[in-house]
Design a protein around this motif. Structure first.
Motif, short mmCIF file in Angstrom:
data_model
loop_
_atom_site.label_atom_id
_atom_site.label_comp_id
_atom_site.label_asym_id
_atom_site.label_seq_id
_atom_site.Cartn_x
_atom_site.Cartn_y
_atom_site.Cartn_z
N GLU A 1 0.86 -1.19 0.00
CA GLU A 1 0.00 0.00 0.00
C GLU A 1 0.90 1.25 0.00
N TYR B 1 2.93 7.21 4.12
CA TYR B 1 1.53 7.00 4.50
C TYR B 1 1.12 8.12 5.45
N LYS C 1 -9.56 1.87 -2.67
CA LYS C 1 -9.86 1.42 -1.29
C LYS C 1 -11.30 1.78 -0.94
N CYS D 1 -5.73 -2.83 2.59
CA CYS D 1 -5.52 -2.63 4.02
C CYS D 1 -6.80 -2.74 4.86
N TYR D 2 -7.38 -1.62 5.27
CA TYR D 2 -8.55 -1.64 6.16
C TYR D 2 -9.68 -2.48 5.57
N ARG E 1 -10.74 -5.86 7.03
CA ARG E 1 -11.57 -5.98 8.24
C ARG E 1 -13.05 -6.20 7.94
N ALA F 1 -0.95 -1.41 5.10
CA ALA F 1 0.06 -0.87 6.03
C ALA F 1 -0.57 -0.75 7.41
N ASN G 1 -0.21 -0.88 11.57
CA ASN G 1 0.70 -0.04 12.36
C ASN G 1 1.13 -0.82 13.62
N TYR H 1 4.42 7.48 10.25
CA TYR H 1 3.59 6.28 10.43
C TYR H 1 4.51 5.07 10.36
N1 LIG Z 1 -3.97 1.48 7.50
C1 LIG Z 1 -5.11 0.84 7.30
O1 LIG Z 1 -5.80 1.07 6.33
C2 LIG Z 1 -5.63 -0.19 8.23
C3 LIG Z 1 -5.00 -0.46 9.53
O2 LIG Z 1 -3.88 -0.05 9.86
C4 LIG Z 1 -5.80 -1.29 10.44
O3 LIG Z 1 -6.89 -1.73 10.04
O4 LIG Z 1 -5.38 -1.54 11.55
#
Ligand SMILES: NC(=O)CC(=O)C(=O)O
Length: 286
Positions: free
Chosen positions: A47, A53, A119, A160-161, A164, A185, A187, A223
């Motif tokens: 990403e 980021y 995204k 990424c997100y 979920r 990405a 964290n 980040y």
């Molecule tokens: N950075 C993201 O989009 C998602 C993330 O870091 C997380 O879901 O935790």
């Protein structure tokens, strides 16, 4: 397009992203060359591989990718063609009609663009004392899912997100996807807690392969990415994984395993769609 292969060598490139776009592009080009030289038929980038980021960087690094005239998109099209690989070019900030998106582009080995995925679920979180990030301060969410038929298999894309949200992965599974790829990405708070768990969960729920490709951790950046790029098989087994340093990891996927696992445990046929439902309300985007 020739019939898709059932056995594919995939490389995930965990790249160190800096605040110098030219350097980031060069780093990506070198990694793609190395991965292809080691026999990878499909190469995946992280990403925001061309950009730090951060909401400060997204607008200044963003490119209009229409017509592939952007610096990063043109470099990726060329790299895919030069090395004759399927390239899932992570994500970059995309500028389009006055808006910014977090966008993944996919190229075939002729360098033609096969897909553009934006995204869909923006990373807006606030965990007090730990991490707060609001992508929606600068970015707009995408509206389309992306199933991509490549010589290296039928892919589903998320960023990424998006990992979920199990519904997206379930829709991909229902559309015959063999491998879901999430450039991502996480964290230092959510990474250790959820990265591996979610990757395995999406693979096991849907009985398919899942790959997550992160930037390497750059402690000079605002980040700090978790790293730990990995590929997981349809039974939840880790096939390959990285730590947090820059590097390339490889796995040989055999898509016949998807069928094998589903034969042994026919979850799709056992769904109770008479009692609940899963609806795809998107139009697949290119
Ligand atoms: N950075 C993201 O989009 C998602 C993330 O870091 C997380 O879901 O935790």
């Amino acid at each position: 397009m020739p019939a898709p292969k059932t056995k594919v060598k995939v490389a995930l490139c965990q790249l160190l992203t800096t605040d110098n776009k030219d350097k980031n592009i060069l780093t990506a080009q070198q990694a793609i060359r190395e991965a292809a030289g080691n026999g990878a038929e499909m190469v995946v980038l992280p990403e925001m591989w061309n950009c730090p980021y951060s909401n400060e960087s997204f607008p200044t690094f963003a490119e209009d990718i229409e017509g592939d005239s952007s610096q990063s998109a043109a470099a990726m099209a060329e790299a895919a063609k030069q090395h004759g690989i399927t390239l899932v070019a992570g994500s970059i900030p995309e500028k389009h009609a006055g808006r910014l998106y977090n966008t993944c582009l996919v190229y075939n080995k002729q360098g033609q663009r096969l897909a553009r995925f934006r995204k869909m679920h923006l990373f807006d979180i606030d965990i007090p004392g730990k991490i707060s990030f609001k992508e929606s301060d600068t970015l707009t969410a995408g509206e389309n899912i992306s199933v991509v038929d490549t010589e290296a298999g039928r892919l589903g894309l998320g960023i990424c997100y998006d990992i979920r949200f199990p519904e997206l992965a379930m829709i991909y599974a229902r559309q015959g996807v063999q491998l879901i790829l999430y450039p991502g990405a996480f964290n230092m708070t959510t990474g250790p807690a959820h990265w591996e768990l979610l990757t395995k969960a999406r693979a096991v729920d849907n009985q398919l392969f899942v790959g997550v490709c992160s930037p390497a951790r750059n402690l000079e950046a605002s980040y700090h990415a978790w790293g730990h790029s990995m590929l997981v098989g349809p039974f939840g087994q880790i096939l390959t994984s990285a730590e947090h340093e820059p590097g390339i990891i490889y796995a040989d996927l055999d898509y016949e395993e998807v069928e094998e696992r589903r034969k042994g445990m026919p979850l799709a046929a056992q769904k109770r769609y008479d009692l609940y439902e899963l609806a795809d309300k998107t139009a697949s985007g290119k």
